[in-house]
Design a protein around this motif. Sequence first.
Motif, short mmCIF file in Angstrom:
data_model
loop_
_atom_site.label_atom_id
_atom_site.label_comp_id
_atom_site.label_asym_id
_atom_site.label_seq_id
_atom_site.Cartn_x
_atom_site.Cartn_y
_atom_site.Cartn_z
N THR A 219 6.70 -3.63 -0.95
CA THR A 219 5.87 -4.08 -2.06
C THR A 219 4.40 -3.77 -1.84
N SER A 220 3.86 -4.28 -0.72
CA SER A 220 2.41 -4.25 -0.53
C SER A 220 1.85 -2.83 -0.42
N VAL A 221 2.53 -1.95 0.33
CA VAL A 221 2.03 -0.57 0.47
C VAL A 221 1.98 0.11 -0.89
N SER A 222 3.06 -0.05 -1.67
CA SER A 222 3.10 0.55 -2.99
C SER A 222 2.00 -0.02 -3.88
N MET A 223 1.83 -1.35 -3.83
CA MET A 223 0.79 -1.98 -4.63
C MET A 223 -0.59 -1.50 -4.21
#
Length: 599
Positions: free
Chosen positions: A150-154
């Motif tokens: 989630t976080s890397v993509s966001m």
Amino acid sequence: MNSKEQPKGRLATLRGLLPFLTPYKKQFVLAGIALVVAATATLAIPYAFKQMIDAGFGAAGVGAAGAKGAAHIDLYFIALFGVACVLAVATAARFYMVSWLGERVTADLRGAVYSHVITQSPQFFETTQTGEVLSRLTTDTTLIQTLVGTSVSMALRNALLFAGGLVMLFVTSVKLSSVIIVLLAAVVLPIVVFGRRVRKLSRASQDRVADASALAGEILNAMPTVQAFTHEGDEARRFGSSVERAFETAILRIRARAALTVIAILLVFGAIVFVLWLGAHAVVRGSMTGGELGQFILYAAIVAGAIGALSEVIGDAQRAAGAAERLLELLAVRSPIQSPAQPEPLPARAANGAALTLRDVGFRYPSRPQTAALSRLSLDIRPGETVAVVGPSGAGKSTLFQLLLRFYDPQQGRIMLDGVDIRRLDLHALRGAIGVVPQDTVVFSANALENIRYGRAGASDEEVIAAAKMAAAHEFIEKLPRGYQSFLGERGVRLSGGQRQRIAIARALLKNPPLLLLDEATSALDAESERLVQGALQAAMAGRTTLVIAHRLATVQRADRILVMEHGQVIESGTHAELTAQGGLYASLAALQFSPDAA
């Protein structure tokens, strides 16, 4: 963690995860393409709105019957819907790819940590609680999953939106964009300051959760003892206190993240509101069209939203950095017991077992370096010989077995199996040549068949049943509800102590090793079971070398030789009759156990 280690907790720690990410470059590329397409589509929406407002509702859109304006409106709404379709498909593709990567990387990481931990020597588990290891395998890897999935993509998505939105702001209005950039620069400082605090509190929070998990694991594995001493209330209070400490630390982390969020949002949107006020006056003066102001507002909202999302992502990344640090600490641990780079093969198995030699062996446990567990111990055990080892508690008997299995290496001396130093043998080859029946029997959460087959994975059902018959276990297994398919419960709770020990004996007999180690193998048996198992063990000892630890001297009288240990040394050696006649320590022990007044 000491001050020298603290820098590891920075986001740079996440670089240690690269070996788990690089095998999936193709998936990262696909996710990146979907990410770029989705970000581009998002950035195209404000421009489409500007065109629609200026061309559709402006002077160009007003005709005699409004036909031209209607055509413009239809065209721009169709284009806007087309952009939305691209955005939807690209967003779905990005979500699928990054979620797949998060699950895959987390599974690989859990597998790597677990595979690494189970190769550690007992020295590692003297100082590390299993509950803490389990916490790292579950809680910490879940944080890594959130980061990768989630976080890397966001972070990448919002970084693209921020950069693209910033460029389009300058394209729309250089003056207003310059003002907003100066104001937004003020957001960086609180994010950096509070981000460091969040990182420290994240690591502390994860440590407190691990402490609570370790405590719970220890108590749940000792429930009969806890209940026998009526300490349920005390243990519940201890766990409650541990959970409260974890909660209090988590609240500090949450407060820091909340402060970071509120400061970032207030500063960002305060700056945007001020700039939009300037833009409204520009429209009134006629230096900017309504469509340009609308475009500027949407791009400003995209930039502000990207900054807010990035501040959230930084918080997640800080927590993941703490989790990665703890996991990488586990992966960095190296067992002092390793197979040699070029192991020597064991000689072909002799018909009557293995020869065992110890030369001036000295050993101190790493956790007790001041106390010698074994001191200048020398032994020569011939192939096929049955040797009993007796002596008071703490004499070094179980330590001897641990050294033979190479759970530890002695600080002095050598141990040789069939003339080969066991340090020169592959660990699997060494331990494959040794069968063990431990004092504390381990029964796994599986059926009886699989528990015995643990001794030799490829054994057939017939071989398992034959081993069970030799260990006098067949009869009670057959009486279980489903026979050999019966589930034995966690740690064998559905069996008596004697039944668990016979399962362990069957497991060792199935392995059929040249060297057999029996550590109090009949201590939990009743008189009838002991008679049956003694007969089975006598048959099993044929054709192999056997070492027997026993406190009950009746079980060792038939041994070829009896070694009496005290303070880590062999002080007497001989047969039962010889040692009894010598009048030493063995004679004293025998008198206590065999005398009519012993009871």
